[in-house]
Enzyme design. Sequence first.
Site, PDB file in Angstrom:
ATOM      1  N   LYS A 159      -3.757 -15.317  -2.931  1.00  0.00           N
ATOM      2  CA  LYS A 159      -3.566 -15.270  -1.482  1.00  0.00           C
ATOM      3  C   LYS A 159      -4.179 -16.503  -0.819  1.00  0.00           C
ATOM      4  O   LYS A 159      -5.191 -17.040  -1.286  1.00  0.00           O
ATOM      5  CB  LYS A 159      -4.189 -14.003  -0.895  1.00  0.00           C
ATOM      6  CG  LYS A 159      -3.661 -12.720  -1.534  1.00  0.00           C
ATOM      7  CD  LYS A 159      -4.239 -11.484  -0.895  1.00  0.00           C
ATOM      8  CE  LYS A 159      -3.604 -11.181   0.432  1.00  0.00           C
ATOM      9  NZ  LYS A 159      -4.044  -9.855   0.955  1.00  0.00           N
ATOM     10  N   GLU A 201      -7.156 -11.324  -5.525  1.00  0.00           N
ATOM     11  CA  GLU A 201      -7.414  -9.897  -5.413  1.00  0.00           C
ATOM     12  C   GLU A 201      -6.697  -9.162  -6.526  1.00  0.00           C
ATOM     13  O   GLU A 201      -5.659  -9.625  -7.005  1.00  0.00           O
ATOM     14  CB  GLU A 201      -6.885  -9.339  -4.083  1.00  0.00           C
ATOM     15  CG  GLU A 201      -7.681  -9.711  -2.875  1.00  0.00           C
ATOM     16  CD  GLU A 201      -7.089  -9.105  -1.606  1.00  0.00           C
ATOM     17  OE1 GLU A 201      -7.781  -9.172  -0.581  1.00  0.00           O
ATOM     18  OE2 GLU A 201      -5.954  -8.595  -1.652  1.00  0.00           O
ATOM     19  N   HIS A 209       0.529   0.214   3.035  1.00  0.00           N
ATOM     20  CA  HIS A 209      -0.113  -0.703   3.981  1.00  0.00           C
ATOM     21  C   HIS A 209      -0.513   0.116   5.213  1.00  0.00           C
ATOM     22  O   HIS A 209       0.339   0.590   5.960  1.00  0.00           O
ATOM     23  CB  HIS A 209       0.859  -1.821   4.366  1.00  0.00           C
ATOM     24  CG  HIS A 209       0.253  -2.850   5.282  1.00  0.00           C
ATOM     25  ND1 HIS A 209       0.219  -4.187   4.973  1.00  0.00           N
ATOM     26  CD2 HIS A 209      -0.327  -2.753   6.496  1.00  0.00           C
ATOM     27  CE1 HIS A 209      -0.365  -4.851   5.956  1.00  0.00           C
ATOM     28  NE2 HIS A 209      -0.701  -4.000   6.891  1.00  0.00           N
ATOM     29  N   LYS A 237       6.813  -6.954   8.052  1.00  0.00           N
ATOM     30  CA  LYS A 237       6.965  -5.564   8.464  1.00  0.00           C
ATOM     31  C   LYS A 237       8.319  -5.336   9.132  1.00  0.00           C
ATOM     32  O   LYS A 237       8.805  -6.176   9.889  1.00  0.00           O
ATOM     33  CB  LYS A 237       5.833  -5.177   9.404  1.00  0.00           C
ATOM     34  CG  LYS A 237       4.454  -5.272   8.758  1.00  0.00           C
ATOM     35  CD  LYS A 237       3.357  -5.197   9.792  1.00  0.00           C
ATOM     36  CE  LYS A 237       1.996  -5.435   9.160  1.00  0.00           C
ATOM     37  NZ  LYS A 237       0.923  -5.509  10.171  1.00  0.00           N
ATOM     38  N   GLU A 275      -6.500  -4.592   8.482  1.00  0.00           N
ATOM     39  CA  GLU A 275      -5.455  -4.175   7.554  1.00  0.00           C
ATOM     40  C   GLU A 275      -6.067  -3.755   6.217  1.00  0.00           C
ATOM     41  O   GLU A 275      -6.996  -4.389   5.715  1.00  0.00           O
ATOM     42  CB  GLU A 275      -4.450  -5.306   7.361  1.00  0.00           C
ATOM     43  CG  GLU A 275      -3.781  -5.728   8.672  1.00  0.00           C
ATOM     44  CD  GLU A 275      -2.537  -6.563   8.467  1.00  0.00           C
ATOM     45  OE1 GLU A 275      -2.308  -7.012   7.325  1.00  0.00           O
ATOM     46  OE2 GLU A 275      -1.801  -6.771   9.446  1.00  0.00           O
ATOM     47  N   ARG A 293      -5.956 -10.525  17.159  1.00  0.00           N
ATOM     48  CA  ARG A 293      -4.988 -10.652  18.249  1.00  0.00           C
ATOM     49  C   ARG A 293      -4.306  -9.309  18.449  1.00  0.00           C
ATOM     50  O   ARG A 293      -4.539  -8.377  17.684  1.00  0.00           O
ATOM     51  CB  ARG A 293      -3.928 -11.698  17.893  1.00  0.00           C
ATOM     52  CG  ARG A 293      -3.271 -11.419  16.532  1.00  0.00           C
ATOM     53  CD  ARG A 293      -2.103 -12.306  16.221  1.00  0.00           C
ATOM     54  NE  ARG A 293      -1.692 -12.226  14.842  1.00  0.00           N
ATOM     55  CZ  ARG A 293      -0.955 -11.264  14.300  1.00  0.00           C
ATOM     56  NH1 ARG A 293      -0.558 -10.249  15.053  1.00  0.00           N
ATOM     57  NH2 ARG A 293      -0.607 -11.289  13.030  1.00  0.00           N
TER      58      ARG A 293
END
Length: 455
Positions: A159, A201, A209, A237, A275, A293
Amino acid sequence: MAIAKLFVANRGEIAVRIIRAARELGIATVQAVSAADRDMLAARLADEVVEIGPAHARKSYLDMDAVLRGAIESGADAIHPGYGFLSENAAFAEKVEAAGLVFVGPKAETIRAMGDKATARAMASAAGVPCVPGSEGRVEGVAEAERVAKAIGYPVMIKASAGGGGRGIRVAESPSELEKLIPQASAEALAAFGDGGLYLERFVAHARHVEVQILGDGTRAIHVFERECSLQRRRQKVWEEAPAACLSPETRVALCASAVRLAESVGYRGAGTLEYLYDGRTGEFFFIEMNTRIQVEHPVSEMITGIDLVREMIRVAGGAPLAYAQDDVVAKGHAIEVRINAEDPAKGFLPGPGTVTALTVPGGMGVRFDGMLYPGYQVPPFYDSLLGKLIVWDETRDGAIDRLARALAELKVEGLPTTTALHAALARDADVRAGAVHTRWLEGWLDAHPLGSPQ
């Protein structure tokens, strides 16, 4: 300080959303526009309009100096960045505050700390929030990555430290794949974010999620319950809902409490989202990142609690304390949001900007449409394809899905392709109705269910 005039440094449906919230607070609005957006709905609704640059986002909405200059010249005393563009740019938040204006969002140091995903993981661990097993910070080169991967076990997820939106992510099943994918992920991260840093990870197969909406005033934080966002295409999403039906009451309490701990530990101000990955087989949840945000999917949290998140973040930015204690936040019923994009699912989700020749927006009990459209509007080809969000609420999840199906049948956007047909098909699907999905489910479903033209 109290905000009297707000400069909206974004576009599309979120700009409309911000203007409406500000107006309810008695705050005048100034809408920033590129040359391509002079006729957008937000520009029609704002009290004033300032053109900040040409169509290309890098020369308008992403140009910090142009945005700041427009705000200062308009006499605004605050800037709301919405989501995307400069919303999570710590340097921009610093420039805004240095100019004597209010940045409607967290402090620059919070954005910087939580924006680096590796740093955020370390801060989460320090706050007692469980994280996916992985590297302690960034990995420097392939050799270190291989050592970490061996320790946590394959498969591993590579990531981007400065990442978001699914960019810079790869899954390696073996050391040879890791060696090949590390340079690819770093190059993509560098191109997308100006930072090629990576961390690793453990890859959680069939993960859900789940994310927690929080509000803070710099001292105190509360949660506004959680959302599930497992229906994703290419890690973007597609369909979001609240609450997350997959959680037990005990897990929900622990998850939301962990989010508040982390938010308070960093002195969070404004609206933010933490998240997590949820492993339905073990009942474990793991923090993965924080978005500093307002989120695209914030309406579902509003629908189940009645709290106007955008209005509250403007109030807090103006120096007011949170208007809510945690005990004031009560969830009722179930809400679902689907993203209506100008894309054709029958053609590989090819973007299809064009002119809206006719528009029918659904209504009725428990139906909300956050959009940017009107008949005759020319959707420009320069930006994200999101046209609007259809949000529904009902007392039960099954009722919300039924209401969504009804509202989708009423929604008509003529003149360009949309993803409406995709959502209608998902609302009929047995797995979706049973909640038997995960973050990679939709990719397989799309392979097995080719969609015809949505028009």
